[in-house]
Write an enzyme that holds these catalytic residues in place. Structure first.
Site, PDB file in Angstrom:
ATOM      1  N   ASP A 200       0.827  -1.209  -0.066  1.00 58.91           N
ATOM      2  CA  ASP A 200       0.168   0.106  -0.108  1.00 58.91           C
ATOM      3  C   ASP A 200       1.028   1.150  -0.075  1.00 58.91           C
ATOM      4  O   ASP A 200       1.670   1.428   1.198  1.00 58.91           O
ATOM      5  CB  ASP A 200      -0.782  -0.079   1.243  1.00 58.91           C
ATOM      6  CG  ASP A 200      -1.564   1.305   1.448  1.00 58.91           C
ATOM      7  OD1 ASP A 200      -1.541   2.212   0.562  1.00 58.91           O
ATOM      8  OD2 ASP A 200      -2.389   1.429   2.560  1.00 58.91           O
ATOM      9  N   LYS A 226      -3.697  11.976  -3.371  1.00 59.07           N
ATOM     10  CA  LYS A 226      -2.568  12.372  -2.500  1.00 59.07           C
ATOM     11  C   LYS A 226      -1.338  12.681  -3.044  1.00 59.07           C
ATOM     12  O   LYS A 226      -0.368  12.745  -2.373  1.00 59.07           O
ATOM     13  CB  LYS A 226      -2.230  10.992  -1.815  1.00 59.07           C
ATOM     14  CG  LYS A 226      -3.493  10.685  -0.597  1.00 59.07           C
ATOM     15  CD  LYS A 226      -2.991   9.706   0.459  1.00 59.07           C
ATOM     16  CE  LYS A 226      -4.003   8.878   1.084  1.00 59.07           C
ATOM     17  NZ  LYS A 226      -5.080   9.404   1.584  1.00 59.07           N
ATOM     18  N   CYS A 363      -8.205   6.217  10.381  1.00 52.45           N
ATOM     19  CA  CYS A 363      -8.096   5.106   9.691  1.00 52.45           C
ATOM     20  C   CYS A 363      -7.300   4.067   9.971  1.00 52.45           C
ATOM     21  O   CYS A 363      -6.830   3.194   9.135  1.00 52.45           O
ATOM     22  CB  CYS A 363      -8.520   5.295   8.159  1.00 52.45           C
ATOM     23  SG  CYS A 363      -9.481   6.401   7.753  1.00 52.45           S
TER      24      CYS A 363
HETATM   25  N1  ALA Z   1      -6.070   7.751   4.239  1.00 52.66           N
HETATM   26  C1  ALA Z   1      -6.097   9.293   4.611  1.00 52.66           C
HETATM   27  C2  ALA Z   1      -5.351   9.685   5.877  1.00 52.66           C
HETATM   28  O1  ALA Z   1      -4.639   9.028   6.295  1.00 52.66           O
HETATM   29  C3  ALA Z   1      -7.637   9.622   4.554  1.00 52.66           C
HETATM   30  O2  ALA Z   1      -5.930  10.612   6.558  1.00 52.66           O
END
Ligand code: ALA
Length: 407
Positions: A200, A226, A363
Site C-alpha cells: 500500500d 494524495k 483510519c
Molecule cells: N488515508 C487518509 C488519511 O490517512 C484519508 O488521512
C-alpha cells in the site's frame, strides 16, 4: 527543475489569496493533497472535448482513448513497471486493495490460508482481508511494532514459517507514524517463504521514488488525490503473470470480449479490470500531476520535506504536554497527543486559527489500540509547505493548553 517553494506554491490554486481571504495553513496532505494547476488544466481540457474511451470510431473518441492510454504510459515509468498492461486504473488506492482481495484473494485463498499484515496498516489494507476472513475463514497474522514504529522482524520471520502463508501485505509508509518498513527485505523474505506480496503505497508514493521491479512486489496501490492529482483516481500495479490469471473484479462494458445469455469471456489486461466508463479525466489529470512532480529531483523533494519534518519536531517537542508518537526517522507526517486534551478538541482549536490538521484514529484503529490511545493529532507535509506555516501550530497548541488548563 530547481525546487523553489514560493514558485511551487504559486502553482496551487488553493494557496492563492482571494480578496480578503487568506489561504489556509494546509498541513493535512496525508489525507488529501492540494491539486496542482497543471492537473486541473488537464482535467478541464479533457472534459471540454471529451468522449468515451475504447468505443467510438470518430476522432474525438480516438483522441480520448489516446489521452487515457497515454496516462497509463505515464504511470508505467513513474513506477518503473515493465509493461503498461501492468497498470490498472481504479477509483482510489482502497479500490486497488479491494481488487487484490476480491479477485486474487477469492481465487487463491482457502480456509486456514494466512495473510500476513502489519499493525501499521490503514483500514483500506485491513478490512478487505477481514472480509475474506469472514467469508472464507482465512487467518490474519499480525506483525506488531515497537514504540518507534519498527516492525518486529523476528515476529515476521516466525509468521512466515507458519502454515499456508500465501500473501504478505504492507504499507510503504505509515499514515500515522510516518515510518517506512524495510520493504525490500520483507518482500524478499516473503518470496523465500513462498508468499506473494502487496504494498500500500498511498503515503509513500508522493515522498519517495518507487521502482516496482527493484522492490519485486507483486502488487502495489496508490491514490491520485494524495499526489497533487484529482480525486476519483487510483492505480493498481500488478505483475503481469498475476493479473493475467486473476478473475475480473467488476463486470460490465469494456472488460468483456464476448457476452452470451449464459456466459461471457473477458478482454486482456488491464481492461479486464476496468469495467464501465473509467475515470478518464481523472487518469489524464493524474498523469499531468505526475509529470509536474517529476520535473523536480526526488533528492530536492526529500531534503525540503525532511527539513520541514525536523522543524515540526523541534517546535512540538518544545511544548510541554505534547507527546510525539512519530520517531525522528519518520517522513511525511508527524502524529502526537496533547496531555489531557482530546485530539478532536486540538484540531478544532487549530482550525479556528486557519490550520488544517487531522485528528482521530486516521483510519488506523488497530495501530492506535496497539499504542494504547484512542486517537492522535497529525501534522502532514506536502511539497508546498513552509517552515512559517509549521510555526503557526505552536501558538494554537499553547492556546489549547491554556484553555483546557482553566476547565
Ligand atoms: N488515508 C487518509 C488519511 O490517512 C484519508 O488521512
Amino acid at each position: 527543475m530547481k525546487l523553489d517553494v514560493e514558485q511551487v506554491r504559486s502553482m496551487f490554486p488553493a494557496l492563492q489569496s482571494k480578496g480578503d481571504t487568506t489561504p489556509p495553513v494546509y498541513l493535512d496532505s496525508a489525507a488529501q493533497s492540494l491539486i496542482v494547476q497543471a492537473s486541473l488544466n488537464a482535467v478541464v481540457q479533457f472534459e471540454t472535448s471529451r468522449a468515451n474511451v475504447h468505443r467510438g470510431m470518430y476522432p474525438l473518441a480516438e483522441q480520448a482513448t489516446g489521452a487515457y492510454e497515454n496516462a497509463r504510459r505515464t504511470v508505467q515509468p513513474f513506477l518503473h513497471a515493465a509493461h503498461p498492461q501492468e497498470i490498472v486504473f481504479t477509483k482510489n488506492g482502497t479500490e486497488g486493495t479491494n481488487l487484490v482481495a476480491q479477485s486474487w484473494g477469492r481465487a487463491n485463498l482457502q480456509a486456514d490460508d494466512a495473510v500476513v499484515l502489519s499493525i501499521l496498516e490503514h483500514h483500506s489494507n485491513v478490512v478487505p482481508w477481514l472480509q475474506l476472513k469472514r467469508e472464507k475463514g482465512i487467518r490474519l497474522e499480525w506483525i506488531d511494532c515497537d514504540k518507534q514504529g519498527n516492525l518486529g522482524q523476528e515476529q515476521y520471520r516466525q509468521a512466515l514459517q507458519k502454515k499456508n502463508v500465501k500473501l504478505v501485505t504492507l504499507t510503504g509508509q505509515s499514515n500515522v507514524l510516518g515510518v517506512r518498513p524495510p520493504l525490500k527485505k520483507m518482500i524478499q523474505l516473503a518470496h523465500e517463504a513462498g508468499a506473494i506480496t502487496a504494498v500500500d503505497a498511498a503515503q509513500l508514493v508522493v515522498h519517495y521514488p518507487i521502482d516496482v521491479q527493484n522492490l519485486d512486489c507483486d502488487f502495489l496501490t496508490f491514490s491520485g488525490h494524495k499526489i497533487y492529482g484529482p480525486t476519483g483516481i487510483g492505480v493498481l500495479y500488478g505483475k503481469r503473470a498475476h493479473l493475467e490469471t486473476m478473475p475480473p473484479f467488476l463486470g460490465g462494458g469494456s472488460m468483456i470480449q464476448w457476452v452470451e445469455r449464459e456466459d461471457f469471456t473477458t478482454t486482456d489486461i488491464p481492461t479486464k479490470f476496468e469495467a464501465g466508463t473509467p475515470p478518464t479525466a481523472q487518469a489524464v489529470g493524474l498523469a499531468a500531476a505526475l509529470q509536474w512532480l517529476t520535473q523536480y529531483r526526488w533528492e530536492d523533494i526529500e531534503r525540503h520535506e525532511q527539513r520541514l519534518f525536523r522543524h515540526a519536531q523541534d517546535i512540538l517537542s518544545a511544548i510541554k504536554g505534547v507527546q510525539i508518537l512519530s520517531p525522528a526517522t519518520a517522513s511525511g507526517c508527524l502524529s502526537f497527543t496533547l496531555d489531557g486534551i482530546h485530539p478532536h478538541d486540538v484540531a478544532e482549536i487549530l482550525s479556528q486559527r486557519g490550520v488544517c490538521m487531522r485528528a482521530g484514529h486516521h483510519c488506523a484503529q488497530p495501530l492506535h489500540d496497539h499504542l494504547g490511545i484512542p486517537g492522535s493529532v497529525r501534522l502532514s507535509i506536502g511539497i508546498y509547505n513552509t517552515e512559517a506555516e509549521i510555526d503557526c501550530v505552536a501558538p494554537a497548541l499553547k492556546h489549547a493548553i491554556h484553555l483546557f488548563s482553566k476547565s
